[in-house]
Design a protein around this motif. Sequence first.
Motif, mmCIF file in Angstrom:
data_model
loop_
_atom_site.group_PDB
_atom_site.id
_atom_site.type_symbol
_atom_site.label_atom_id
_atom_site.label_comp_id
_atom_site.label_asym_id
_atom_site.label_seq_id
_atom_site.Cartn_x
_atom_site.Cartn_y
_atom_site.Cartn_z
ATOM 1 N N ASN A 2 -7.945 8.778 13.151
ATOM 2 C CA ASN A 2 -9.357 8.855 13.093
ATOM 3 C C ASN A 2 -9.731 8.024 11.700
ATOM 4 O OD1 ASN A 2 -12.364 9.076 14.240
ATOM 5 N ND2 ASN A 2 -12.401 10.559 12.746
ATOM 6 N N CYS A 3 -9.269 8.693 10.668
ATOM 7 C CA CYS A 3 -9.692 8.177 9.316
ATOM 8 C C CYS A 3 -8.866 7.330 8.387
ATOM 9 C CB CYS A 3 -10.411 9.379 8.558
ATOM 10 S SG CYS A 3 -9.298 10.479 7.950
ATOM 11 N N SER A 4 -7.503 7.482 8.903
ATOM 12 C CA SER A 4 -6.174 6.866 8.430
ATOM 13 C C SER A 4 -6.089 7.555 6.850
ATOM 14 C CB SER A 4 -6.494 5.459 8.120
ATOM 15 O OG SER A 4 -6.789 4.585 9.213
ATOM 16 N N SER A 5 -6.396 8.917 6.781
ATOM 17 C CA SER A 5 -5.918 9.578 5.628
ATOM 18 C C SER A 5 -4.618 10.100 6.000
ATOM 19 C CB SER A 5 -6.643 10.794 5.592
ATOM 20 O OG SER A 5 -8.098 10.247 4.962
ATOM 21 N N GLY A 6 -3.660 10.409 4.955
ATOM 22 C CA GLY A 6 -2.250 10.862 4.636
ATOM 23 C C GLY A 6 -2.202 12.114 4.542
ATOM 24 N N PHE A 7 -1.165 12.889 5.293
ATOM 25 C CA PHE A 7 -0.897 14.334 4.903
ATOM 26 C C PHE A 7 0.611 14.474 5.447
ATOM 27 C CE2 PHE A 7 -5.450 13.982 6.152
ATOM 28 C CZ PHE A 7 -5.815 15.091 5.433
ATOM 29 N N HIS A 8 1.084 15.163 4.205
ATOM 30 C CA HIS A 8 2.395 15.649 4.425
ATOM 31 C C HIS A 8 2.575 16.765 5.620
ATOM 32 C CE1 HIS A 8 3.830 14.240 0.242
ATOM 33 N NE2 HIS A 8 4.689 13.716 0.833
ATOM 34 N N MET A 9 3.613 16.763 6.597
ATOM 35 C CA MET A 9 3.451 17.752 7.520
ATOM 36 C C MET A 9 3.386 19.198 6.936
ATOM 37 S SD MET A 9 5.250 15.953 10.594
ATOM 38 C CE MET A 9 7.095 15.572 9.833
ATOM 39 N N HIS A 42 5.739 10.939 -2.136
ATOM 40 C CA HIS A 42 7.171 11.079 -1.835
ATOM 41 C C HIS A 42 7.273 11.614 -0.255
ATOM 42 C CE1 HIS A 42 5.223 15.118 -2.639
ATOM 43 N NE2 HIS A 42 6.388 15.654 -1.866
ATOM 44 N N ASP A 43 8.635 11.480 0.227
ATOM 45 C CA ASP A 43 8.926 11.813 1.599
ATOM 46 C C ASP A 43 7.713 11.159 2.588
ATOM 47 O OD1 ASP A 43 11.180 13.383 0.771
ATOM 48 O OD2 ASP A 43 9.955 15.140 0.722
ATOM 49 N N GLU A 44 7.449 9.808 2.543
ATOM 50 C CA GLU A 44 6.613 8.984 2.905
ATOM 51 C C GLU A 44 6.930 9.182 4.546
ATOM 52 O OE1 GLU A 44 5.223 4.347 3.337
ATOM 53 O OE2 GLU A 44 5.525 5.247 1.423
ATOM 54 N N HIS A 45 8.158 9.239 4.749
ATOM 55 C CA HIS A 45 8.390 9.512 6.459
ATOM 56 C C HIS A 45 7.921 10.765 6.872
ATOM 57 C CE1 HIS A 45 11.711 11.546 4.408
ATOM 58 N NE2 HIS A 45 11.896 12.192 5.616
ATOM 59 N N GLY A 88 -1.342 14.794 -3.409
ATOM 60 C CA GLY A 88 -1.471 13.671 -3.921
ATOM 61 C C GLY A 88 -0.280 12.996 -4.123
ATOM 62 N N GLY A 89 0.700 13.402 -3.459
ATOM 63 C CA GLY A 89 2.161 12.836 -3.809
ATOM 64 C C GLY A 89 2.516 11.645 -2.738
ATOM 65 N N ASP A 92 0.861 -1.173 -0.057
ATOM 66 C CA ASP A 92 0.048 0.197 -0.008
ATOM 67 C C ASP A 92 0.825 1.349 0.044
ATOM 68 O OD1 ASP A 92 -2.581 -1.057 -0.076
ATOM 69 O OD2 ASP A 92 -2.499 -1.438 2.142
ATOM 70 N N ASP A 93 0.714 2.046 -1.073
ATOM 71 C CA ASP A 93 1.465 3.230 -1.055
ATOM 72 C C ASP A 93 0.328 4.447 -0.390
ATOM 73 O OD1 ASP A 93 3.555 2.304 -2.640
ATOM 74 O OD2 ASP A 93 2.735 2.824 -4.518
ATOM 75 N N ILE A 94 1.180 5.190 0.443
ATOM 76 C CA ILE A 94 0.766 6.307 1.149
ATOM 77 C C ILE A 94 0.794 7.359 0.592
ATOM 78 C CG2 ILE A 94 0.538 7.754 3.436
ATOM 79 C CD1 ILE A 94 1.747 5.298 4.434
#
Length: 51
Positions: free
Chosen positions: A22-29, A12-15, A9-10, A1-3
């Motif tokens: 709550n919803c498991s959505s991902g956000f770059h800091m 990159h920089d997964e770390h 929408g990228g 699974d790619d985050i």
Amino acid sequence: DDIVCEVCGGGHDEHRILLCDNCSSGFHMSCLLPPLSREPAGIWWCPACQA
């Protein structure tokens, strides 16, 4: 699974992607408003879940 970031929408920089506890959505800091310089301690909810 790619985050991927919900803002840019990228995958990159997964770390640097935070996952909402709550919803498991991902956000770059750096894509959050205001941007976060470090990972928050404890539980973190994305802007949509905080609303």
